[in-house]
Design an enzyme around this catalytic site. Structure first.
Site, PDB file in Angstrom:
ATOM      1  N   GLU A 129       0.977  -1.099   0.014  1.00 10.94           N
ATOM      2  CA  GLU A 129      -0.011  -0.085   0.144  1.00 10.94           C
ATOM      3  C   GLU A 129       1.038   1.385   0.036  1.00 10.94           C
ATOM      4  OE1 GLU A 129      -2.656   1.010  -0.808  1.00 10.94           O
ATOM      5  OE2 GLU A 129      -4.305   0.814   0.669  1.00 10.94           O
ATOM      6  N   THR A 182      -4.205   8.663  -4.596  1.00  4.67           N
ATOM      7  CA  THR A 182      -4.100   8.964  -3.102  1.00  4.67           C
ATOM      8  C   THR A 182      -3.157   9.766  -2.471  1.00  4.67           C
ATOM      9  OG1 THR A 182      -5.077   6.537  -2.826  1.00  4.67           O
ATOM     10  CG2 THR A 182      -4.148   7.463  -1.044  1.00  4.67           C
TER      11      THR A 182
HETATM   12  N1  HSE Z   1      -7.403   6.488   4.303  1.00  3.23           N
HETATM   13  C1  HSE Z   1      -6.974   6.567   3.160  1.00  3.23           C
HETATM   14  C2  HSE Z   1      -6.826   7.955   2.541  1.00  3.23           C
HETATM   15  C3  HSE Z   1      -7.244   5.859   2.030  1.00  3.23           C
HETATM   16  O1  HSE Z   1      -8.189   8.546   2.598  1.00  3.23           O
HETATM   17  O2  HSE Z   1      -6.050   8.569   2.116  1.00  3.23           O
HETATM   18  C4  HSE Z   1      -7.042   5.778   0.717  1.00  3.23           C
HETATM   19  O3  HSE Z   1      -6.255   5.077   0.450  1.00  3.23           O
END
Ligand code: HSE
Length: 307
Positions: A129, A182
């Protein structure tokens, strides 16, 4: 013991409005398929990718990086080949990278006779990730592996709580066909938040968890609010406020950005309402010039599974 396994690695919704980086839930009709094969030649090789253009080089592929993390820890006397049938569009906000990251380690673990538990698998998947989002968070990984709703209480050490799913809860998703990375959606967030906002947000997280435990749909409605992240990120998603308004008008319990977007999710009590919300979202977005797709999903309480 089997030498090959085919798995379904589900899409997930992270954050769930108020729980940035800690809350998530699992979807049941959207996900990747992967084949993991145990071979005598040592190392990890990605031998087939279908659906989207992703790197074959193990160290540059999310599934490869998480597989390598586990492989280096397990030091097995074999190697693995990975085939990826990608159905979740990268950058769509429903855990595309998480599905890849958990798929490889889940499959390898099965073929090795399950030496690791799901929390340990989450740890390896976090390494994958990081490649996608430049940050070690597990709020998509945990629901993909455990199913249902999960709360990542901490990542160091990794501590994951499984939260009950109210039976009548359904999710509606709309995916505007734009890409939000992201890493970019994290970059625009403030590094500090005012105490009064933090108080409101953690009150909502606490009450949402209580509502999920007690199947209190009215409290779910009152808790699904994000006052910290949404004001920044909604600027990346065209017509976000209009979609949210349409979903709530149609009876949704709540509506917010799915993960880092651009997908938007709503939660509703019952399939009928969820479908009405879907039609309301479609009707709103049809007026724009942006392509989109929508779907309704039950909450997947099983998570990743062998096909
Ligand atoms: N919690 C993460 C974000 C989820 O909102 O950036 C996306 O990978």
């Amino acid at each position: 013991m089997k030498n090959e396994i085919k798995i379904f690695s589900p899409a997930t919704v992270a954050n769930v409005a108020c729980g940035f980086d800690v809350l998530g839930f699992c979807l049941d009709n959207k996900g990747d398929e992967m084949v993991i094969r145990k071979v005598s030649e040592k190392g990890i090789r990605i031998t087939h990718i279908e659906g989207y253009d992703l790197p074959f080089e193990t160290a540059k592929n999310v599934a490869g990086v998480s597989a390598l993390a586990m492989y280096e820890h397990a030091k097995p006397d074999c190697g693995f080949e990975i085939e990826i049938y990608k159905k979740i569009k990268p950058g769509s906000g429903i855990g595309s990278s998480a599905a890849s990251a958990v798929g490889s380690v889940f499959g390898m673990n099965e073929l090795l006779g399950k030496p690791y538990n799901k929390t340990q698998l989450t740890y390896f998947a976090m390494k994958g990730e990081v490649l996608a989002s430049k940050s070690e968070h597990a709020d998509n990984l945990a629901p993909a592996l455990f199913g249902g709703f999960t709360l990542v209480k901490s990542t160091l050490p990794l501590d994951i709580l499984q939260i009950p799913t109210p039976k009548e809860l359904y999710a509606t998703l709309i995916h505007p066909q734009i890409q939000v990375k992201t890493a970019d959606a994290r970059e625009i967030l403030p590094k500090e938040v005012p105490l009064k906002d933090a108080i409101a947000q953690w009150a909502n997280v606490g009450s949402l968890i209580h509502a999920l435990h007690t199947s209190d749909y009215s409290l779910i409605h009152r808790s699904l609010q994000d006052i910290i992240v949404e004001p920044y990120r909604k600027q990346l998603i065209p017509y976000f406020d209009d979609v949210k308004y349409a979903a709530l008008e149609a009876g949704a319990l709540g509506c917010a950005i799915s993960g880092s977007g651009p997908s938007i999710f709503a939660l509703s009590k019952g399939k009928e309402v969820a479908e009405k919300v879907e039609r309301a979202m479609q009707s709103m977005y049809s007026k724009t010039d942006i392509e989109y797709n929508t779907f309704v999903s039950q909450i997947n309480t099983q998570g990743i599974k062998i096909l």
